[in-house]
Design an enzyme around this catalytic site. Structure first.
Site, PDB file in Angstrom:
ATOM      1  N   HIS A  47      66.461  85.584  31.698  1.00 53.81           N
ATOM      2  CA  HIS A  47      66.377  85.677  33.150  1.00 53.81           C
ATOM      3  C   HIS A  47      67.442  86.593  33.727  1.00 53.81           C
ATOM      4  O   HIS A  47      68.636  86.360  33.556  1.00 53.81           O
ATOM      5  CB  HIS A  47      66.496  84.300  33.816  1.00 53.81           C
ATOM      6  CG  HIS A  47      66.415  84.419  35.310  1.00 53.81           C
ATOM      7  ND1 HIS A  47      65.211  84.612  35.958  1.00 53.81           N
ATOM      8  CD2 HIS A  47      67.371  84.469  36.261  1.00 53.81           C
ATOM      9  CE1 HIS A  47      65.447  84.736  37.261  1.00 53.81           C
ATOM     10  NE2 HIS A  47      66.743  84.653  37.472  1.00 53.81           N
ATOM     11  N   HIS A  97      62.588  87.902  39.251  1.00 52.25           N
ATOM     12  CA  HIS A  97      62.934  88.153  37.854  1.00 52.25           C
ATOM     13  C   HIS A  97      62.699  89.650  37.657  1.00 52.25           C
ATOM     14  O   HIS A  97      61.609  90.145  37.988  1.00 52.25           O
ATOM     15  CB  HIS A  97      62.029  87.312  36.945  1.00 52.25           C
ATOM     16  CG  HIS A  97      62.325  87.403  35.474  1.00 52.25           C
ATOM     17  ND1 HIS A  97      62.715  86.308  34.725  1.00 52.25           N
ATOM     18  CD2 HIS A  97      62.267  88.451  34.610  1.00 52.25           C
ATOM     19  CE1 HIS A  97      62.878  86.673  33.458  1.00 52.25           C
ATOM     20  NE2 HIS A  97      62.612  87.971  33.354  1.00 52.25           N
ATOM     21  N   HIS A  99      61.574  93.045  36.893  1.00 51.10           N
ATOM     22  CA  HIS A  99      60.361  93.558  36.241  1.00 51.10           C
ATOM     23  C   HIS A  99      60.072  94.971  36.728  1.00 51.10           C
ATOM     24  O   HIS A  99      60.322  95.295  37.882  1.00 51.10           O
ATOM     25  CB  HIS A  99      59.156  92.637  36.457  1.00 51.10           C
ATOM     26  CG  HIS A  99      58.804  92.344  37.888  1.00 51.10           C
ATOM     27  ND1 HIS A  99      59.564  91.522  38.686  1.00 51.10           N
ATOM     28  CD2 HIS A  99      57.774  92.755  38.654  1.00 51.10           C
ATOM     29  CE1 HIS A  99      59.005  91.439  39.889  1.00 51.10           C
ATOM     30  NE2 HIS A  99      57.919  92.184  39.903  1.00 51.10           N
ATOM     31  N   HIS A 101      57.053  97.775  37.085  1.00 52.53           N
ATOM     32  CA  HIS A 101      55.613  98.011  37.088  1.00 52.53           C
ATOM     33  C   HIS A 101      55.367  99.420  36.568  1.00 52.53           C
ATOM     34  O   HIS A 101      56.027 100.366  37.016  1.00 52.53           O
ATOM     35  CB  HIS A 101      55.046  97.953  38.511  1.00 52.53           C
ATOM     36  CG  HIS A 101      55.272  96.651  39.213  1.00 52.53           C
ATOM     37  ND1 HIS A 101      54.355  95.632  39.192  1.00 52.53           N
ATOM     38  CD2 HIS A 101      56.320  96.207  39.952  1.00 52.53           C
ATOM     39  CE1 HIS A 101      54.827  94.617  39.909  1.00 52.53           C
ATOM     40  NE2 HIS A 101      56.016  94.932  40.380  1.00 52.53           N
TER      41      HIS A 101
HETATM   42 ZN   LIG Z   1      63.295  84.491  35.392  1.00 55.42          ZN
END
Ligand SMILES: [Zn+2]
Length: 109
Positions: A47, A97, A99, A101
């Site tokens: 995380h 979280h 990320h 794309h």
């Molecule tokens: Zn997370």
């Protein structure tokens, strides 16, 4: 909407994931609710809240993430002719979280 879809759902395998690449620390999969005709997300398994939450000790992980981003982007460019890489922050970030794309094409909605 989940506060952290990735830890709560994808990384705990509570939803079916169409995996593209998996390394020791990084997972890439086709978005479960795609917003573009090609829409792949790349996340660290550990995380991390966002790009802004990365710390100096995360340098090696960031390299690993971007190596996966690069491999997928290269595939999309080879197959479709172009790709975009995007990460959202602050009010634009729905799932807290980190990320990235990788997408191609016009938005589906
Ligand atoms: Zn997370």
């Amino acid at each position: 909407m989940f506060e952290d879809f990735y830890c709560e759902e994808a990384l705990s395998w509570r939803v079916p994931i169409d995996k593209v690449i998996e390394t020791d620390n990084v997972l890439a999969f086709h978005h479960t609710r795609p917003f573009w005709p090609v829409h792949i997300v790349v996340v660290p398994k550990r995380h991390i809240a966002s790009l802004l939450a990365l710390e100096p000790g995360d340098d090696q992980l960031l390299i690993e993430i971007f190596d996966v981003v690069k491999q997928i982007a290269a595939r999309v460019v080879a197959e479709r002719g172009g790709a975009r890489i995007l990460t959202n922050l602050g009010d634009y970030q729905d799932s807290k979280h980190l990320h990235f794309h990788i997408n191609f094409g016009d938005p589906l909605r």
